[in-house]
Design an enzyme around this catalytic site. Structure first.
Site, PDB file in Angstrom:
ATOM      1  N   SER A 104     -50.717 -32.001  46.064  1.00 48.95           N
ATOM      2  CA  SER A 104     -51.007 -32.853  44.913  1.00 48.95           C
ATOM      3  C   SER A 104     -52.246 -32.348  44.195  1.00 48.95           C
ATOM      4  CB  SER A 104     -51.230 -34.297  45.359  1.00 48.95           C
ATOM      5  OG  SER A 104     -52.510 -34.460  45.940  1.00 48.95           O
ATOM      6  N   ASP A 105     -52.341 -32.624  42.906  1.00 51.97           N
ATOM      7  CA  ASP A 105     -53.607 -32.409  42.228  1.00 51.97           C
ATOM      8  C   ASP A 105     -54.573 -33.487  42.712  1.00 51.97           C
ATOM      9  OD1 ASP A 105     -55.524 -31.347  40.554  1.00 51.97           O
ATOM     10  OD2 ASP A 105     -54.160 -31.156  38.862  1.00 51.97           O
ATOM     11  N   TRP A 106     -55.843 -33.320  42.401  1.00 47.07           N
ATOM     12  CA  TRP A 106     -56.909 -34.153  42.964  1.00 47.07           C
ATOM     13  C   TRP A 106     -56.606 -35.650  42.782  1.00 47.07           C
ATOM     14  CZ3 TRP A 106     -61.872 -32.232  44.760  1.00 47.07           C
ATOM     15  CH2 TRP A 106     -62.776 -33.238  45.102  1.00 47.07           C
TER      16      TRP A 106
END
Length: 736
Positions: free
Chosen positions: A283-285
């Site tokens: 996942s992105d942050w």
């Protein structure tokens, strides 16, 4: 390549990464011995404050991180702890955790580490795959000196909107060129053997369609037809996967109402099903945490978001704590199946085996001393040269004449930090080459008179006075990109992509001064600069050229190097034209000069002509095209043209091939890039450019199926997307 770790024809680009049978057996054995909590731990990525800032090599380990690693509760880390701390944490994982599974550290090494290349948008303008590959390999080696074994790059978002700040990080607006960039960068980052201690795992991001965010606003909603998704935005990701990329990062946004972080159509059906991807997804942050109200609101709470994201195909949770807190509980009550959990863990372990972390978990603390940083700096200088695009050169004011008295103006003429662009890392600003330093190094008689800043007030009288004794004025314009004020990069969308501040006043003052003037742009997006483009005698697009950028840009301006860059984005006349791109559909009423009943703006130039089009760029010589021909030879279309250097000095042309499908089941773009070739030509020399395009590349996606390219086509062998003599050829039947 160590086939005992994994098998992939990454060099040939023939297949996606896949673990070898021997590795799968090792993973099977680990999965049998892992507890539920240890499995979840392999899917958790954490970081801490001292990872991201300060002198990371000093001070004790972050106790929270150290304890999580020792207990097997975090198998992946983010940002940078420095190589010494990395090895200390790795020792905790390998020697103190129950199963000794090594950690993996990821960080955003986008276009630089110890040395910094031009921003990716600038690099794309080099149209040079070998340059891209070599730079990625250098960045990987430098990243390993910080303990990093996984980079969140390359960014493969196709972007057609200059308002979007992250256009600086992408390879421009064309899916074909971005796909070639993807392959080169993956091969460079990962090398033939990612386990050799000098390469890193690549991560393709942001999957997918992020460059189409509404209004050019970061993190914003995306609406895309499936045809546009498949034909424009997915191809670079497919190319990167088939080149062997070890990881993929889904994007923050929702696409057609479904967040990319929990989208089974994208993650399972397309990425793993159609592309055959077997690496890990991350996942992105914090994006899994964004699936709940008051944000995307597709799950009621973080526990449900964790279960939904994993089910959709998201392997690793970066920094949202959803998996760490809730995933085991969802498995225990049967909401998440044990098989789905094991599948995600398997993907993570595959990448760790591919990187050789089980065999050689510790980073070489002496690697920095083994690197030739002077060679790296020269490599970045060459990259800066090749990224420069000469947009105007009237009266042959460039290259600068020997002995000419030059006044260099503007804040950006001698500011080392502002050379770097977005994603500045561990570069030492004092070592960066500014344009002033570059001009001096090339022997130019130059005086620096800053006179104005990017955002401050302009004293027009001071500008005119400074120009008085100059033979040539070199004036810098553009955007700030430093740590204090950033105008491009993540979350720096702009509603107005003209020159910031009062820089237009500088343009008018220099016009009034009456001296020959060269404008140099340092920026991270295409800018709407019609007044500047008209007023200056020469216009140099330097982008944010990196740590050796001042040398590289000066080399082009003084003629030490030829200008060979070509644009990979269209430049608008006005912000209101955005999104603006060359490969648009014709519409039922394409623009025609003098006809008011065609597509247009009443307060802007024709939409049929950009300020500067995709593919455009000048040299210090001109090139002639003749004998343009196209022929169908079996399963390929062959384009040839005789290209002549019409000048008295050596030059380099980027010969481009564009195609239009005349009649198809759906409307097709006015032109599409299908190939290019770089030609080096001595003065007066003629060479034949030959470019082969597979017939299969003429097809397109529609209604979920691949439609073969058939019937009548138009084609252009040209120096940019607006020029060239029209050719025609036919494939198969009548195209219906």
């Amino acid at each position: 390549m160590k086939l005992g770790l994994f098998a992939c024809a990454a060099v040939a680009g023939a297949c996606a990464f896949a673990a070898a049978p021997a590795t799968e057996k090792k993973i099977d054995d680990l999965l049998k011995r892992m507890t539920l909590e240890e499995k979840v731990g392999q899917l958790v990525q954490i970081g801490s404050g001292d990872f991201a800032s300060g002198d990371v090599e000093k001070g004790p380990l972050d106790s929270r991180v150290a304890n999580a690693v020792a207990r097997g509760e975090a198998g992946l880390l983010i940002s940078c702890c420095g190589i010494r701390k990395y090895n200390q944490l790795q020792k905790l994982a390998v020697e103190e955790s129950r199963l000794g599974i090594p950690i993996m550290l990821g960080h955003d090494v986008i276009h630089g580490c110890r040395t910094v290349a031009p921003i990716p948008l600038g690099l794309s303008c080099a149209w040079d795959e070998e340059l891209w590959r070599g730079l990625a390999e250098t960045l990987a080696a430098e990243a390993r000196t910080r303990g990093i074994d996984w980079t969140f790059a390359p960014m493969l978002d196709v972007s057609r909107d200059a308002r979007w700040g992250r256009i600086a990080e992408c390879a421009g607006q064309d899916p074909f060129l971005a796909s070639r960039y993807a392959v080169a960068m993956v091969r460079g980052f990962q090398g033939d053997n990612p386990a050799d201690g000098r390469h890193v795992a690549a991560c393709l991001k942001h999957y997918v369609g992020y460059g189409a965010c509404e209004g050019g606003r970061d993190y914003n909603t995306v609406e895309l037809s499936d045809d546009t998704l498949r034909n424009v935005y997915l191809p670079p990701f497919e190319a990167g996967v088939r080149a062997g990329a070890l990881s993929v990062m889904p994007a923050f946004h929702v696409m057609n109402g479904v967040p990319c972080s929990a989208n089974p159509y994208l993650l399972r059906d397309t990425l793993r099903g159609r592309f055959g991807f077997e690496g890990l997804t991350v996942s992105d942050w914090g994006s899994i945490g964004e699936l709940v109200p008051p944000r995307h609101g597709v799950y009621a709470n973080l526990a449900d978001a964790a279960a939904g994201a994993l089910a959709a195909g998201m392997d690793v949770d970066m920094m949202s704590d959803a998996y760490r807190k809730h995933l085991a509980g969802k498995v225990k009550i049967g909401v998440v199946g044990a098989a789905a959990l094991d599948e995600a863990v398997r993907h993570v372990l595959r990448v760790k085996f591919a990187l050789g972390l089980f065999e050689h978990p510790y980073a070489d603390e002496k690697l920095l001393g083994k690197l030739d940083l002077e060679k790296h700096a020269e490599q970045m200088r060459v990259a800066a040269r090749k990224s420069v695009v000469l947009l105007k050169n009237e009266k042959r004011v460039l290259p600068l004449k020997k002995g000419a008295r030059v006044v260099l103006m503007g804040e950006l003429g001698d500011n080392p930090t502002e050379m770097l662009g977005t994603w500045q890392t561990w570069n030492v600003p004092g070592e960066n080459a500014t344009l002033l330093a570059g001009l001096k190094a090339d022997g130019v008689d130059v005086v620096y008179a800053p006179c104005y800043t990017v955002t401050g007030a302009v004293d027009a009288a001071a500008v005119v006075a400074a120009a008085t004794n100059a033979d040539v004025v070199v004036a810098t314009f553009g955007e700030l990109c430093g740590p204090n004020v950033s105008m491009n990069g993540e979350n720096t969308s702009r509603a107005d992509v003209g020159l910031p501040g009062e820089q237009d006043k500088v343009v008018r003052a220099l016009r009034a001064a009456g001296k020959p003037f060269v404008a140099v742009l340092f920026n991270g997006r295409p800018l709407a600069i019609p007044e500047l483009a008209e007023a200056c005698d020469a216009l140099v697009e330097a982008w944010n050229p990196g740590s050796s950028g001042g040398w590289g840009v000066a080399d082009v301006m003084t003629g030490v190097a030829e200008p060979t860059g070509r644009l990979t984005v269209d430049f608008p006349h006005k912000t209101g034209e955005c999104p603006l791109y060359y490969n648009r559909l014709q519409t039922g009423r394409p623009w025609v000069e003098g006809n008011m009943w065609t597509t247009r703006y009443i307060d802007a130039p024709s939409p049929g002509k950009s300020l500067f089009p995709f593919g455009f760029g000048l040299a210090y010589v001109s090139f002639g095209y003749a004998n343009e021909k196209v022929s169908v030879e079996g399963d390929k279309v062959v384009f040839t043209a005789d290209v002549t250097n019409l000048g008295g000095r050596a030059g380099e042309e980027v010969v481009q091939v564009y195609v239009r499908d005349v009649v198809a089941c759906v409307s097709r773009p006015r032109r599409e890039l299908k190939g290019w070739r770089r030609l080096e030509l001595a003065g007066g020399e003629t060479k034949t450019a030959r470019i082969e395009v597979p017939v299969s590349a003429l097809g397109f996606w529609h209604a979920g199926r691949r439609v073969p390219g058939e019937g009548e086509f138009r084609a252009w062998i040209a120096p940019d997307s607006d020029r060239g003599r029209e050719l025609s050829f036919t494939i198969g039947g009548n195209g219906k």
